[in-house]
Design a protein around this motif. Structure first.
Motif, short mmCIF file in Angstrom:
data_model
loop_
_atom_site.label_atom_id
_atom_site.label_comp_id
_atom_site.label_asym_id
_atom_site.label_seq_id
_atom_site.Cartn_x
_atom_site.Cartn_y
_atom_site.Cartn_z
N LEU A 103 -4.29 2.77 5.52
CA LEU A 103 -4.66 3.38 6.72
C LEU A 103 -4.86 4.93 5.97
CD1 LEU A 103 -2.39 2.87 9.79
CD2 LEU A 103 -4.56 2.66 9.86
N HIS A 104 -5.35 6.19 6.02
CA HIS A 104 -5.35 6.91 5.36
C HIS A 104 -6.78 7.65 5.62
CE1 HIS A 104 -4.05 9.77 1.73
NE2 HIS A 104 -5.38 9.34 1.21
N SER A 105 -7.67 8.77 4.94
CA SER A 105 -8.30 8.95 5.57
C SER A 105 -9.31 9.31 3.74
CB SER A 105 -8.68 10.28 5.11
OG SER A 105 -8.18 11.58 4.90
N SER A 126 -9.43 3.55 -4.68
CA SER A 126 -9.18 3.14 -3.93
C SER A 126 -9.84 4.04 -2.89
CB SER A 126 -7.67 3.09 -3.54
OG SER A 126 -7.05 4.48 -3.95
N HIS A 127 -10.19 4.76 -2.76
CA HIS A 127 -10.75 6.36 -2.35
C HIS A 127 -11.12 7.31 -2.57
CE1 HIS A 127 -6.39 7.56 -1.77
NE2 HIS A 127 -6.85 8.97 -1.40
N GLY A 128 -11.54 8.23 -2.20
CA GLY A 128 -12.92 9.27 -2.62
C GLY A 128 -11.88 10.17 -3.22
N HIS A 129 -10.38 10.36 -3.31
CA HIS A 129 -9.17 11.82 -2.91
C HIS A 129 -9.65 11.71 -4.59
CE1 HIS A 129 -7.88 11.32 1.46
NE2 HIS A 129 -9.66 12.13 0.91
N GLY A 130 -9.24 13.39 -5.23
CA GLY A 130 -9.74 13.89 -6.36
C GLY A 130 -8.04 12.92 -6.95
N ASP A 131 -7.40 12.86 -6.47
CA ASP A 131 -5.35 12.69 -7.23
C ASP A 131 -6.06 10.77 -7.12
OD1 ASP A 131 -4.98 12.00 -4.65
OD2 ASP A 131 -3.43 11.80 -4.74
N HIS A 132 -7.37 9.90 -6.71
CA HIS A 132 -7.51 8.25 -6.67
C HIS A 132 -8.41 8.17 -7.45
CE1 HIS A 132 -3.74 7.79 -4.85
NE2 HIS A 132 -3.79 8.93 -4.60
N LEU A 133 -9.85 8.88 -7.28
CA LEU A 133 -11.32 8.98 -8.54
C LEU A 133 -10.94 8.97 -9.70
CD1 LEU A 133 -14.13 8.12 -8.00
CD2 LEU A 133 -14.56 10.24 -6.82
N CYS A 139 -1.89 1.47 -2.42
CA CYS A 139 -2.47 3.19 -2.56
C CYS A 139 -2.10 3.90 -1.42
CB CYS A 139 -4.09 2.91 -2.36
SG CYS A 139 -4.50 1.26 -4.05
N ASP A 140 -2.57 4.85 -1.32
CA ASP A 140 -2.68 5.63 -0.43
C ASP A 140 -2.07 5.24 0.64
OD1 ASP A 140 -2.65 7.82 -2.04
OD2 ASP A 140 -3.61 9.15 -1.47
N THR A 141 -1.52 5.17 2.10
CA THR A 141 -1.57 4.62 3.07
C THR A 141 0.00 5.08 3.87
OG1 THR A 141 -1.77 2.61 4.50
CG2 THR A 141 -0.20 2.88 2.23
NI NI Z 1 -5.73 9.96 -0.93
#
Ligand code: NI
Ligand code: MN
Length: 233
Positions: free
Chosen positions: A109-111, A48-55, A140-142
């Motif tokens: 809506l996240h980074s 979903s995105h590049g943050h470590g807790d997802h990648l 996911c993160d939003t």
């Molecule tokens: Ni995140």
């Protein structure tokens, strides 16, 4: 036979008759994970995105299994440069067909940035339509988003929603999300991994079931939920 297995935090495994996929496979360093990363052998990985807790462990799993990684174009390029052979880089609103069915990349809506600080494009959520007909949305993160009202205009069997707050929407906004999405089943995640996102999921489940017709199914890491027959309910 399709089933959803919770791997902890926002890490999921979906088994279908036509293959298995992972969402955000964060196992190494995940304090609530109970699954050995070496035991996972997906055909596809959705990030979903590049943050470590997802990648998470995407790189090592993809390199070991040759799984196809489906993600935002910029994050896909970053993965290619690090040796992932099969990458599908897409963008918001796009759809992709795999043997499992169809997936649409939807807004979150996240980074998003990579662990080494590179721009990773927009974060996203996923709307899957499995071959069995089951439609499942991973937010996911939003934050709570007006996009959810649009998704709610389509039939939805399962909505997997963050309720932890602090980095994503919390329980009250996730309740509002359920009202907008109107899924048959809501599954909470992204809470109780660390103290900063500690939440009372039982209280949240009670509020959702009191105020909506959606059923809440809470999973402990390692537990599974059957996706069969939901589309016909
Ligand atoms: Ni995140
Ligand atoms: Mn997160």
């Amino acid at each position: 036979m399709s089933r959803l297995r919770f791997l902890g935090h926002n890490a999921w495994e979906v088994q279908t008759e036509k293959g298995t996929f992972l969402i955000d496979p964060f196992l190494t360093g995940n304090p609530v994970a109970v699954t050995n990363v070496e035991s996972l052998s997906p055909e596809w990985i959705f990030v979903s995105h590049g943050h470590g807790d997802h990648l998470g462990d995407t790189l090592s799993i993809a390199c070991r299994t040759n799984a196809t990684v489906v993600t935002m174009v910029e994050l896909g390029e970053w993965l290619k440069k690090r040796g992932v052979a099969n990458v599908v880089g897409m963008n918001l609103g796009g759809e992709w067909e795999g043997a499992f069915g169809n997936v649409r990349m939807v807004p979150a809506l996240h980074s998003s940035s990579t662990p080494d600080g590179e721009y990773a494009g927009s974060p996203c959520g996923w709307l899957f339509t499995l071959l069995c007909g089951t439609r499942i949305y991973f937010a996911c993160d939003t934050a709570l988003s007006a996009e959810m009202a649009l998704l709610g205009k389509e039939p939805l069997d399962v909505a997997v929603l963050p309720i932890g707050g602090h980095y994503t929407m919390g329980p009250e906004e996730a309740l509002r999300a359920v009202k907008m999405l109107q899924p048959k089943v809501a599954i909470p995640c992204h809470y109780n991994t660390w103290p900063v996102i500690a939440q009372d999921d039982e209280k949240w489940a009670s509020a959702v079931e009191r105020e909506t017709t959606t059923r809440v199914h809470r999973l402990a890491p390692g537990e599974s939920f059957s996706l069969d027959g939901l589309a016909k309910m």
